[in-house]
Motif scaffolding. Structure first.
Motif, PDB file in Angstrom:
ATOM      1  N   LEU A   1       0.839  -1.199   0.000  1.00 18.08           N
ATOM      2  CA  LEU A   1       0.000   0.000   0.000  1.00 18.08           C
ATOM      3  C   LEU A   1       0.872   1.246   0.000  1.00 18.08           C
ATOM      4  O   LEU A   1       1.984   1.224   0.537  1.00 18.08           O
ATOM      5  N   ALA A   2       0.372   2.310  -0.581  1.00 18.51           N
ATOM      6  CA  ALA A   2       1.020   3.617  -0.495  1.00 18.51           C
ATOM      7  C   ALA A   2      -0.026   4.628  -0.077  1.00 18.51           C
ATOM      8  O   ALA A   2      -1.162   4.602  -0.569  1.00 18.51           O
ATOM      9  N   PHE A   3       0.340   5.514   0.855  1.00 16.74           N
ATOM     10  CA  PHE A   3      -0.567   6.514   1.392  1.00 16.74           C
ATOM     11  C   PHE A   3      -0.028   7.904   1.102  1.00 16.74           C
ATOM     12  O   PHE A   3       1.167   8.164   1.278  1.00 16.74           O
ATOM     13  N   ASN A   4      -0.909   8.785   0.693  1.00 15.17           N
ATOM     14  CA  ASN A   4      -0.546  10.188   0.524  1.00 15.17           C
ATOM     15  C   ASN A   4      -1.713  11.031   1.016  1.00 15.17           C
ATOM     16  O   ASN A   4      -2.830  10.902   0.511  1.00 15.17           O
ATOM     17  N   VAL A   5      -1.449  11.874   2.038  1.00 17.11           N
ATOM     18  CA  VAL A   5      -2.489  12.716   2.602  1.00 17.11           C
ATOM     19  C   VAL A   5      -2.112  14.162   2.325  1.00 17.11           C
ATOM     20  O   VAL A   5      -1.045  14.623   2.741  1.00 17.11           O
ATOM     21  N   ILE A   6      -2.980  14.873   1.617  1.00 16.68           N
ATOM     22  CA  ILE A   6      -2.701  16.265   1.276  1.00 16.68           C
ATOM     23  C   ILE A   6      -3.787  17.155   1.865  1.00 16.68           C
ATOM     24  O   ILE A   6      -4.955  16.766   1.962  1.00 16.68           O
ATOM     25  N   GLY A   7      -3.373  18.347   2.287  1.00 13.53           N
ATOM     26  CA  GLY A   7      -4.304  19.301   2.877  1.00 13.53           C
ATOM     27  C   GLY A   7      -4.259  20.627   2.173  1.00 13.53           C
ATOM     28  O   GLY A   7      -3.260  20.980   1.529  1.00 13.53           O
ATOM     29  N   GLY A   8      -5.329  21.381   2.295  1.00 14.60           N
ATOM     30  CA  GLY A   8      -5.381  22.721   1.729  1.00 14.60           C
ATOM     31  C   GLY A   8      -4.914  23.734   2.754  1.00 14.60           C
ATOM     32  O   GLY A   8      -5.637  24.071   3.692  1.00 14.60           O
ATOM     33  N   SER A   9      -3.681  24.218   2.617  1.00 17.76           N
ATOM     34  CA  SER A   9      -3.096  25.166   3.558  1.00 17.76           C
ATOM     35  C   SER A   9      -1.923  25.848   2.883  1.00 17.76           C
ATOM     36  O   SER A   9      -1.251  25.265   2.034  1.00 17.76           O
ATOM     37  N   SER A  10      -1.658  27.100   3.284  1.00 19.90           N
ATOM     38  CA  SER A  10      -0.506  27.813   2.734  1.00 19.90           C
ATOM     39  C   SER A  10       0.762  27.568   3.552  1.00 19.90           C
ATOM     40  O   SER A  10       1.858  27.903   3.097  1.00 19.90           O
ATOM     41  N   VAL A  11       0.631  27.012   4.754  1.00 18.91           N
ATOM     42  CA  VAL A  11       1.779  26.840   5.646  1.00 18.91           C
ATOM     43  C   VAL A  11       2.574  25.618   5.223  1.00 18.91           C
ATOM     44  O   VAL A  11       2.072  24.487   5.250  1.00 18.91           O
ATOM     45  N   ASP A  12       3.817  25.838   4.810  1.00 16.43           N
ATOM     46  CA  ASP A  12       4.669  24.752   4.344  1.00 16.43           C
ATOM     47  C   ASP A  12       6.110  25.095   4.700  1.00 16.43           C
ATOM     48  O   ASP A  12       6.369  26.092   5.375  1.00 16.43           O
ATOM     49  N   PHE A  13       7.052  24.290   4.241  1.00 15.26           N
ATOM     50  CA  PHE A  13       8.448  24.583   4.562  1.00 15.26           C
ATOM     51  C   PHE A  13       9.365  24.102   3.451  1.00 15.26           C
ATOM     52  O   PHE A  13       9.008  23.254   2.628  1.00 15.26           O
ATOM     53  N   LEU A  14      10.547  24.683   3.426  1.00 13.42           N
ATOM     54  CA  LEU A  14      11.644  24.276   2.559  1.00 13.42           C
ATOM     55  C   LEU A  14      12.821  23.915   3.453  1.00 13.42           C
ATOM     56  O   LEU A  14      12.928  24.400   4.578  1.00 13.42           O
ATOM     57  N   TYR A  15      13.721  23.097   2.955  1.00 21.72           N
ATOM     58  CA  TYR A  15      14.863  22.728   3.780  1.00 21.72           C
ATOM     59  C   TYR A  15      16.059  22.375   2.908  1.00 21.72           C
ATOM     60  O   TYR A  15      15.930  22.097   1.717  1.00 21.72           O
ATOM     61  N   TYR A  16      17.242  22.391   3.528  1.00 23.08           N
ATOM     62  CA  TYR A  16      18.438  21.866   2.884  1.00 23.08           C
ATOM     63  C   TYR A  16      19.444  21.481   3.959  1.00 23.08           C
ATOM     64  O   TYR A  16      19.360  21.937   5.106  1.00 23.08           O
ATOM     65  N   PHE A  17      20.377  20.614   3.591  1.00 19.87           N
ATOM     66  CA  PHE A  17      21.474  20.237   4.477  1.00 19.87           C
ATOM     67  C   PHE A  17      22.682  21.117   4.157  1.00 19.87           C
ATOM     68  O   PHE A  17      22.885  21.525   3.014  1.00 19.87           O
TER      69      PHE A  17
END
Length: 1002
Positions: free
Chosen positions: A600-616
């Motif tokens: 099985l594969a699950f993907n849950v998406i929501g309607g929101s503007s709050v998100d993030f970016l990242y890097y190492f």
């Protein structure tokens, strides 16, 4: 804006120990330039210093908001506008900042004085600045925005360094040095090699150590100088050093230094002038951005920074004969998306279609016009085919190359890949762009399904059955899993309904709350959290469910397969379950308990503007203290910093973020990383960076989940779905040279082996076919050692200026799974580009203005010409309430600049003249009968109540000149070119214009 709360624990203690050790080590290292980024302020203990990162981010944000307000007539506060910029905007800004900081970190640029205005290499540095400008223009006009962001970051670094490394501030200058970018503006002479510039200084703070002719005390014969750094090139006796505790040249006469990089006297002898230098560097950066915006047009400028970017609609379509239903489904789904979102901010701004079969791939249809995209979709025909494998990965690679970062790519096919050798290149580009690839796989009518995942192919002629391998789609599943997409096995009859996943995943303000690939075949439970900013929630589940129970935060449950309930509505198709939570969606932790027959594969998406970016990132140990981003995948088992930026918080949203969790492939917790604020930006800045210390990067693939708390006390979680692939090998591209038509280019790289000695293979791919050899190249690298190699490209003479070749390098250990990648964007530039902007000289002024302004008018005659080889292209009245008159007939033929279109209803065509007012688009003059290489004379007339005006003039190469007009101009203005004063030419021109004025008056 977020209010980030740090926590102290075992990880924080280790971080503090590491910080102290690192700081002591860095005291022995050299340092030049404005500090690269926020971590540099920590390392130098100069918390109030302005960094390259701070200056660049603030300038881009300010000009972007200016542009939005002018194009959309926005009303509201900055804070309200910030939340609408979108995650794509902050990623684009991050690319510019990354390119800017890389000038201090790359071995090919960090010690070269030409890139940093060091060692009195002022003329060479100005030439480099103008090359960066020309390359940025070419890339934007060719819609190669990632290349444009890279060259723009390089330009900003050098430009900003000038004000920190030179004596411009000490000369008493309080405005920017226009000659840096505009060769026709007045130039200051640079001190010659044998001319002393500094006096001895024996303290940390070096006040008045510049000789008088290099300061404001001598206005008549001032000279420019910049500090020498370290031992390359050697500093002549009596010259100024860069200075500071990390500059070895400070001990050579004249001792001391003049840099204004920081507010710390330990690192910057002229620290007391840091704010003045940073202010001018900021103003210069703003000027470049405004000139860029006015040159390429507002629309292209906003596209450059991905402002309010909705995920692009990208289809990769198999067009073999068995794909009729799939093509029809994709066509209908695209039409539905376009119709539902017409004239709304949710409409995608980019549409891309890449058809393929065998052996043909492409062409790429890319447009921002939904009607044109639908026409391309209508033209698709399912035809041909035969053997089962197709050139699918080649098409996916094209789609990734042409689509913007953070895209969702949907592949419709029923065949396995024939080009499996491209998998590493496709994976590298998907991870580098953080783009998701989703495969919608349908049953070919010539196949019969047997047990799970295994198929047989009917041979119609012999009526025999050919068994195909069960893992023939494994590359698709692997690619979708690591990129954060999904692989859906469905049927021709269900493909239209299944394609609803396209509409869900290309919605605006879409965030991921859970993403898991589960290998368990029996029972499993998965949890996701909904916070107050989430308005809608949709779950996608692939595989075969036997049981599915959804439980809300109040412990109410619903069996999704057996009953209709108040929690959610489920749609069941072949291969996909689509579950929509019913409004109002309750905040808190939700649970999905499942029993399955297989994967099985699950993907849950929501309607929101709050998100993030990242890097190492890792701390550099070369010439500049700061955090350098890790290219490609991080090193397994090594330490690293994790830097995050939370985007889209509403002005009144007081959220806090405590930690991130590194999650394994099945959602298991691998490691927690506590976060602290980076203090990278001013308190009013809309995005605040968070920093965590990862003592040991996991040795297995993982994704990143951010955890915090919203203003109502609800737990807030977001997941970045791409799988980070830890490795023991790194590849670093040392430089990304320009490509010149008809010439060969070398791209050098380093392979760093962090594991045992072994053989590696390197494969190179480019989308333009410029590579001499693609590999694999094999080489041996000893333990903890490196290998330097190169790849050769040849750019054909027919290559179009502004085009970008995407070079993907992948390295693979021959005896293990260790691999990594690097992506370089190489821009085609002319062999001898025109970097000289046009000029405009006021020759004659008619009538002075009386004290009562509404009783009179003023006029000025100007001669406009192009100094380069390109010829004049367009002219526009940017400011002023008067009329600009051009005494020539005008016959519009094509777009003049950017999205501006000559011949709009505001332009008046006359037999003898054309008229322009403020607000009119640029007027195309490139094909006037006069000839674009000849001077053009114009007249500006205005009421005396409007005493100022500004004229913009472009040449065909895209160089722009701002011409400032004033009612107080009572004399002939001389040409200000540094090469010659041009007084004779202006005088002759004035006579010529006087004659023309008299003729025109008659």
């Amino acid at each position: 804006m977020s209010q980030c709360r740090g926590r102290i624990g075992e990880g924080s203690v280790k971080q503090m120990h590491w910080f102290i050790l690192t700081y002591l080590l860095l005291l022995a290292l050299p340092c030049t330039g404005f500090l690269p980024n926020f971590w540099s302020r920590v390392l130098t203990l100069s918390w109030d210093s302005h960094t390259h990162q701070f200056i660049t981010e603030q300038a881009i944000l300010n000009v972007t908001l200016e542009t939005l307000r002018s194009t959309e007539n926005l009303q509201g506060t900055h804070a309200e506008e910030w939340t609408r910029l979108g995650r794509g905007f902050w990623r684009a800004v991050g690319e510019v900042v990354k390119s800017n900081a890389a000038m201090d970190f790359l071995s090919s640029t960090r010690s070269d004085p030409v890139y940093h205005f060091d060692s009195e290499r002022v003329d060479s540095a100005m030439g480099m600045l103008r090359q960066f400008w020309a390359q940025t223009l070419l890339s934007v006009q060719a819609k190669e925005y990632q290349s444009a962001r890279r060259s723009l970051g390089q330009l900003f670094h050098s430009l900003q360094d000038f004000y920190s490394h030179s004596n411009w501030v000490e000369m008493g200058q309080r405005s920017i040095y226009l000659h840096l970018m505009q060769p026709e503006e007045p130039a200051f002479p640079v001190a010659e090699e044998g001319t002393p510039t500094c006096m001895e200084c024996f303290s940390l703070t070096c006040r008045n150590n510049l000789l008088p002719k290099l300061t404001k005390t001598r206005q008549d014969s001032q000279l420019l100088t910049t500090g020498y750094f370290s031992t390359f090139p050697p500093k002549p006796e009596g010259k100024c050093s860069h200075g500071g505790i990390l500059d070895s040249s400070r001990y050579m006469g004249a001792k001391g230094g003049i840099n204004k990089d920081s507010t710390s006297p330990v690192f910057s002898p002229h620290h007391y002038l840091h704010v003045e230098a940073a202010t001018l560097a900021t103003e210069a950066t703003l000027t470049v951005l405004r000139d860029l915006r006015d040159t390429v047009g507002h629309k292209s400028f906003l596209r450059l920074f991905s402002v309010k970017q909705v995920p692009a609609l990208v289809f990769v379509m198999d067009t073999t004969g068995s794909m009729f239903e799939e093509i029809t489904a994709a066509r209908l789904r695209a039409y539905s998306i376009i119709q539902r979102r017409a004239n709304s901010p949710a409409q995608p701004s980019t549409f891309i279609l890449v058809p393929f079969h065998d052996p043909a791939v492409g062409p790429v249809y890319e447009t921002d016009d939904p009607d044109q995209f639908m026409q391309h979709m209508e033209n698709l025909i399912a035809l041909g085919g035969g053997d089962e494998p197709e050139m699918c990965l080649s098409a996916v690679l094209l789609a990734l190359t042409h689509s913007p970062p953070l895209s969702e790519i949907f592949v419709f096919t029923d065949a396995s890949p024939k080009d499996a050798h491209l998998f590493d290149a496709v994976k590298a580009l998907a991870l580098e762009k953080q783009s998701k690839v989703t495969f919608l796989l349908t049953e070919d009518p010539t196949y019969i399904r047997e047990s799970r995942g295994r198929r047989r192919r009917k041979r119609k002629k012999k009526r025999s059955v050919e068994t195909l391998p069960a893992d023939r789609f494994s590359l698709y599943s692997a690619l979708s899993s690591l990129s954060g997409g999904m692989t859906v096995f469905t049927t021709n009859s269900d493909i239209h309904k299944v394609s609803a996943i396209v509409e869900d995943n290309t919605a605006a303000d879409k965030v991921t709350l859970l993403h898991v690939d589960s290998a368990q075949e029996l029972m499993s439970s998965h949890f996701f959290r909904v916070d107050s900013s989430v308005k809608t929630v949709t779950l996608h589940v692939t595989g075969i469910l036997i049981e599915s129970i959804l439980t809300n935060p109040s412990d109410q449950s619903q069996s999704l397969l057996d009953e209709q309930g108040s929690l959610a509505q489920m749609e069941q198709f072949e291969g996909l379950y689509r579950i929509s939570l019913l409004p109002p969606v309750q905040s808190g932790q939700w649970k999905l308990h499942t029993r399955s027959d297989g994967h099985l594969a699950f993907n849950v998406i929501g309607g929101s503007s709050v998100d993030f970016l990242y890097y190492f990132a890792t701390v550099t140990n070369e010439t500049h203290p700061g955090l350098a981003r890790v290219e490609g995948s991080p090193v397994a088992g090594a330490s690293a910093f994790l830097v995050l930026a939370v985007t889209g918080l509403a002005p009144d949203e007081e959220a806090s973020f405590s930690h991130v969790t590194l999650l394994g492939a099945e959602g298991e917790n691998l490691q927690q990383v506590w976060l602290n604020t980076s203090s990278s930006s001013a308190p009013s800045f809309p995005v605040e960076e968070l920093v965590g210390w990862v003592a040991s990067v996991p040795r297995v693939p993982f994704c990143v989940r951010l955890t915090g708390q919203d203003s109502r006390g609800n737990r807030l979680e977001r997941v970045s779905t791409e799988m980070v692939q830890p490795t023991h090998v790194q590849i670093q591209v040392l430089s990304a040279p320009r490509l010149v038509p008809g010439h060969s280019t070398v791209v050098k790289f380093d392979i760093l082996n962090h594991g045992p000695a072994r053989l590696f293979a390197l494969t190179a791919d480019d989308d333009c076919g410029y590579l001499h050899t693609r590999g694999p190249h094999r080489f041996y690298v000893a333990e903890q050692q490196s290998f330097r190699g190169q790849v050769d490209l040849h750019t054909p003479a027919t290559a179009q200026a502004g085009a970008t070749a995407t070079l993907t390098l992948t390295v693979q250990a021959l005896d293990s799974s260790a691999s990594n990648y690097a992506v370089a964007y190489l821009t085609v530039v002319p062999a001898d580009p025109d970097t000289s902007p046009p000029s405009c000289s006021a020759a004659v002024q008619q009538s002075a203005c009386p004290p009562t302004c509404n009783e009179s008018s003023w006029s000025v005659y100007l001669v406009v010409s192009d100094r380069g080889r390109s010829g004049l292209a367009a002219i526009q009245l940017q400011k002023g309430e008067g009329i600009l008159t051009l005494p020539h007939s005008f016959h519009p033929t094509h777009d003049s600049l950017g999205e501006a279109r000559p011949g709009s209803n505001k332009q008046h065509q006359h037999h003898h003249k054309a008229r322009l007012q403020k607000g009119d688009p640029p007027l195309n003059v490139s094909e006037w009968a006069l000839g674009s290489t000849q001077p053009l004379w114009v007249r500006y007339t205005s009421s005396c109540c409007s005493a100022q005006a500004e004229l913009l003039v472009w040449d065909v190469a895209g160089n722009m000149k701002r011409c400032h007009l004033s009612s107080g101009q009572q004399r002939h203005l001389r040409d200000k070119s540094p090469e010659s004063n041009g007084s004779e030419g202006i005088t002759l021109t004035a006579v010529y214009l006087l004659l023309l004025v008299l003729l025109w008056s008659l």
